[in-house]
Write a protein that holds these residues in place. Structure first.
Motif, PDB file in Angstrom:
ATOM      1  N   GLY A  25       0.737  -0.863  -0.021  1.00 35.27           N
ATOM      2  CA  GLY A  25      -0.003  -0.108  -0.349  1.00 35.27           C
ATOM      3  C   GLY A  25       0.445   1.167   0.015  1.00 35.27           C
ATOM      4  N   ALA A  26       2.098   1.185   0.067  1.00 38.57           N
ATOM      5  CA  ALA A  26       2.928   2.040   0.227  1.00 38.57           C
ATOM      6  C   ALA A  26       3.459   2.499  -1.762  1.00 38.57           C
ATOM      7  CB  ALA A  26       4.102   1.791   0.566  1.00 38.57           C
ATOM      8  N   GLY A  27       3.885   3.699  -1.266  1.00 36.31           N
ATOM      9  CA  GLY A  27       4.376   3.790  -3.084  1.00 36.31           C
ATOM     10  C   GLY A  27       3.132   4.915  -4.512  1.00 36.31           C
ATOM     11  N   TYR A  28       2.487   5.091  -3.514  1.00 33.55           N
ATOM     12  CA  TYR A  28       1.091   5.551  -4.787  1.00 33.55           C
ATOM     13  C   TYR A  28       1.338   7.073  -5.213  1.00 33.55           C
ATOM     14  CZ  TYR A  28      -0.593   0.631  -5.385  1.00 33.55           C
ATOM     15  OH  TYR A  28      -0.310  -0.371  -5.402  1.00 33.55           O
ATOM     16  N   GLU A  29       1.772   7.858  -3.882  1.00 28.61           N
ATOM     17  CA  GLU A  29       1.976   9.581  -4.402  1.00 28.61           C
ATOM     18  C   GLU A  29       2.579   9.269  -5.483  1.00 28.61           C
ATOM     19  OE1 GLU A  29       2.938   7.622  -1.742  1.00 28.61           O
ATOM     20  OE2 GLU A  29       2.212   7.778  -0.076  1.00 28.61           O
ATOM     21  N   LEU A  30       2.191  10.758  -6.449  1.00 24.24           N
ATOM     22  CA  LEU A  30       2.582  10.753  -7.757  1.00 24.24           C
ATOM     23  C   LEU A  30       4.043  10.675  -7.882  1.00 24.24           C
ATOM     24  CD1 LEU A  30      -0.287  13.230  -9.265  1.00 24.24           C
ATOM     25  CD2 LEU A  30      -0.058  10.585  -9.326  1.00 24.24           C
ATOM     26  N   LYS A  31       4.909  11.870  -7.107  1.00 22.26           N
ATOM     27  CA  LYS A  31       5.951  11.761  -6.669  1.00 22.26           C
ATOM     28  C   LYS A  31       6.496  10.441  -6.367  1.00 22.26           C
ATOM     29  CE  LYS A  31       7.393  16.541  -6.917  1.00 22.26           C
ATOM     30  NZ  LYS A  31       8.024  17.539  -6.047  1.00 22.26           N
ATOM     31  N   THR A  32       6.242  10.134  -5.686  1.00 25.54           N
ATOM     32  CA  THR A  32       7.482   8.587  -5.204  1.00 25.54           C
ATOM     33  C   THR A  32       7.510   7.601  -5.999  1.00 25.54           C
ATOM     34  OG1 THR A  32       5.902   9.738  -2.523  1.00 25.54           O
ATOM     35  CG2 THR A  32       7.202   7.197  -2.821  1.00 25.54           C
ATOM     36  N   ASN A  33       5.581   7.824  -6.802  1.00 22.53           N
ATOM     37  CA  ASN A  33       5.268   6.569  -7.127  1.00 22.53           C
ATOM     38  C   ASN A  33       6.146   6.143  -8.616  1.00 22.53           C
ATOM     39  OD1 ASN A  33       4.329   4.931 -10.195  1.00 22.53           O
ATOM     40  ND2 ASN A  33       2.927   4.484  -8.186  1.00 22.53           N
ATOM     41  N   LYS A  34       6.774   7.596  -9.371  1.00 21.55           N
ATOM     42  CA  LYS A  34       7.547   8.368 -10.293  1.00 21.55           C
ATOM     43  C   LYS A  34       9.696   7.995 -10.510  1.00 21.55           C
ATOM     44  CE  LYS A  34       8.797  11.876 -13.870  1.00 21.55           C
ATOM     45  NZ  LYS A  34       8.693  13.558 -14.473  1.00 21.55           N
ATOM     46  N   MET A  35       9.604   8.360  -8.334  1.00 17.11           N
ATOM     47  CA  MET A  35      10.518   8.093  -8.153  1.00 17.11           C
ATOM     48  C   MET A  35      11.133   6.337  -8.351  1.00 17.11           C
ATOM     49  SD  MET A  35      13.159   9.320  -5.011  1.00 17.11           S
ATOM     50  CE  MET A  35      11.948   8.463  -3.765  1.00 17.11           C
ATOM     51  N   TYR A  36      10.194   5.732  -7.918  1.00 10.43           N
ATOM     52  CA  TYR A  36      10.695   4.858  -7.924  1.00 10.43           C
ATOM     53  C   TYR A  36      10.568   3.993  -9.477  1.00 10.43           C
ATOM     54  CZ  TYR A  36       9.453   4.508  -2.707  1.00 10.43           C
ATOM     55  OH  TYR A  36       9.474   4.288  -0.895  1.00 10.43           O
ATOM     56  N   ALA A  37       9.909   3.669  -9.626  1.00  9.11           N
ATOM     57  CA  ALA A  37       9.893   3.512 -11.556  1.00  9.11           C
ATOM     58  C   ALA A  37      11.140   4.170 -11.836  1.00  9.11           C
ATOM     59  CB  ALA A  37       9.052   4.400 -11.710  1.00  9.11           C
ATOM     60  N   MET A  38      11.952   5.258 -11.763  1.00 10.69           N
ATOM     61  CA  MET A  38      12.994   6.106 -12.139  1.00 10.69           C
ATOM     62  C   MET A  38      14.141   4.846 -11.638  1.00 10.69           C
ATOM     63  SD  MET A  38      12.021   8.917 -14.356  1.00 10.69           S
ATOM     64  CE  MET A  38      13.181   9.564 -14.146  1.00 10.69           C
ATOM     65  N   LEU A  39      14.135   4.801 -10.936  1.00 12.34           N
ATOM     66  CA  LEU A  39      15.191   3.946  -9.779  1.00 12.34           C
ATOM     67  C   LEU A  39      14.830   2.235 -10.283  1.00 12.34           C
ATOM     68  CD1 LEU A  39      15.034   5.062  -5.562  1.00 12.34           C
ATOM     69  CD2 LEU A  39      16.731   5.244  -7.367  1.00 12.34           C
ATOM     70  N   THR A  40      13.692   1.754 -10.481  1.00 17.32           N
ATOM     71  CA  THR A  40      14.487   0.518 -10.972  1.00 17.32           C
ATOM     72  C   THR A  40      15.412   0.645 -12.402  1.00 17.32           C
ATOM     73  OG1 THR A  40      12.300   0.752 -12.013  1.00 17.32           O
ATOM     74  CG2 THR A  40      11.650  -0.500 -10.267  1.00 17.32           C
ATOM     75  N   MET A  41      14.961   1.650 -13.093  1.00 17.42           N
ATOM     76  CA  MET A  41      15.800   1.139 -14.229  1.00 17.42           C
ATOM     77  C   MET A  41      17.418   1.757 -14.199  1.00 17.42           C
ATOM     78  SD  MET A  41      13.156   2.193 -17.197  1.00 17.42           S
ATOM     79  CE  MET A  41      12.119   4.230 -15.770  1.00 17.42           C
ATOM     80  N   VAL A  42      17.382   2.690 -13.131  1.00 14.73           N
ATOM     81  CA  VAL A  42      18.914   2.459 -12.825  1.00 14.73           C
ATOM     82  C   VAL A  42      19.582   1.856 -12.387  1.00 14.73           C
ATOM     83  CG1 VAL A  42      20.353   4.034 -12.003  1.00 14.73           C
ATOM     84  CG2 VAL A  42      18.019   5.334 -12.011  1.00 14.73           C
ATOM     85  N   ALA A  43      18.887   1.376 -11.525  1.00 11.44           N
ATOM     86  CA  ALA A  43      19.031  -0.246 -10.583  1.00 11.44           C
ATOM     87  C   ALA A  43      20.129  -1.554 -11.799  1.00 11.44           C
ATOM     88  CB  ALA A  43      18.263  -0.026  -9.599  1.00 11.44           C
ATOM     89  N   SER A  44      18.577  -1.294 -12.124  1.00  7.48           N
ATOM     90  CA  SER A  44      18.956  -2.693 -13.385  1.00  7.48           C
ATOM     91  C   SER A  44      19.940  -2.217 -14.396  1.00  7.48           C
ATOM     92  CB  SER A  44      17.312  -3.457 -14.281  1.00  7.48           C
ATOM     93  OG  SER A  44      17.271  -1.872 -15.482  1.00  7.48           O
TER      94      SER A  44
END
Lengths: 125, 136
Positions: free
Chosen positions: B103-122
């Motif tokens: 249920g965490a990470g649905y705020e627009l900015k947080t959600n966008k940041m997590y999504a970007m982080l997955t690509m940076v990390a991979s």
């Protein structure tokens, strides 16, 4: 006190399906652990020729996690591909795709496990 | 299934949405998962079966992806980098899914940041993996 998962079990039009969701998460966790093990093991190998690889997998401490990895990953991707099929195949073709998927997963999984067993059982004690 | 009425409206699809990183990683998760489940699974099992089959069958597997000197050939590079990048991307978006499941990470900015982080990390993990293999 009931968990969120416990509250929604049996609800929804299908009355089931939560186990699929849960097993997908559970195998995601075991995949993460086993894949991390495999990646680190690959990085630590001195070489990648036949003899080195064979000696490595002859050990039960490699064969066991390798079999667990196949079981976990194959069960995970069977559920994942099922979701993909259910999303895009709406007519009778869905049944055909599901049967092909099951044949693919079970057949390929059998080859993988027999291969690992053959290597580890073939080891000289 | 068979009784589906084709005249029923479909849900709005890809065309009407403004693309964002969250959409991209969602699709990447599905694409990388499907790719690994088909191509990746076949190659993993070929590797295991070749190793079980003996030195000759293992050489056939190895020669398909490597040059005589031992390095990867073009097919080897495509498959090896494609599969490791897919694995790390799927692993990172998978972790993102587990976080979203709580249920965490649905705020627009947080959600966008997590999504970007997955690509940076991979991308980072893929580079580190092959750098380590290349250097050692």
């Amino acid at each position: 006190m009931r968990s969120s998962l416990g509250r929604v079990r049996g609800l929804g039009s299908a009355k089931e399906g939560a186990h699929h969701w849960w097993q997908h998460r559970l195998t995601a966790g075991s995949n993460f652990l086993l894949m991390t093990w495999l990646l680190i093991s690959i990085l630590r190998q001195p070489a990648y020729d036949y003899t080195t690889m064979r000696l490595w997998m002859e050990s039960a401490w490699v064969a066991i996690p390798m079999i667990l990895l196949v079981l976990s990953v194959f069960w995970h991707f069977r559920m994942g591909l099922q979701t993909v099929i259910e999303d895009y195949q709406h007519d009778e073709s869905r049944v055909v795709f599901m049967i092909l998927l099951n044949f693919f997963v079970v057949g390929l999984g059998a080859i993988a496990i027999v291969s690992i067993l053959k290597i580890t059982f073939g080891a000289a004690a | 299934m068979a009784s589906r009425n084709p005249a029923r409206p479909l849900s709005p699809h890809l065309g009407i949405w403004k693309w964002g990183p969250h959409m991209l990683v969602s699709i990447l998760h599905r694409v990388t998962g499907s790719g690994m489940a088909t191509v990746g699974a076949c190659l993993l099992v070929w590797w295991l079966a070749a190793l079980a089959g003996g030195a000759e069958s293992y050489a056939t597997f190895r020669d398909t992806f490597t040059v005589e000197a031992g390095g990867l050939n073009i097919l080897g590079y495509i498959v090896a980098i494609g599969l490791t990048l897919s694995l790390f991307q799927h692993m990172m978006t998978g972790i993102r899914h587990l976080v979203l499941d709580t249920g965490a990470g649905y705020e627009l900015k947080t959600n966008k940041m997590y999504a970007m982080l997955t690509m940076v990390a991979s991308v980072t993990l893929t580079v580190l993996f092959w750098l380590y293999l290349g250097i050692k």
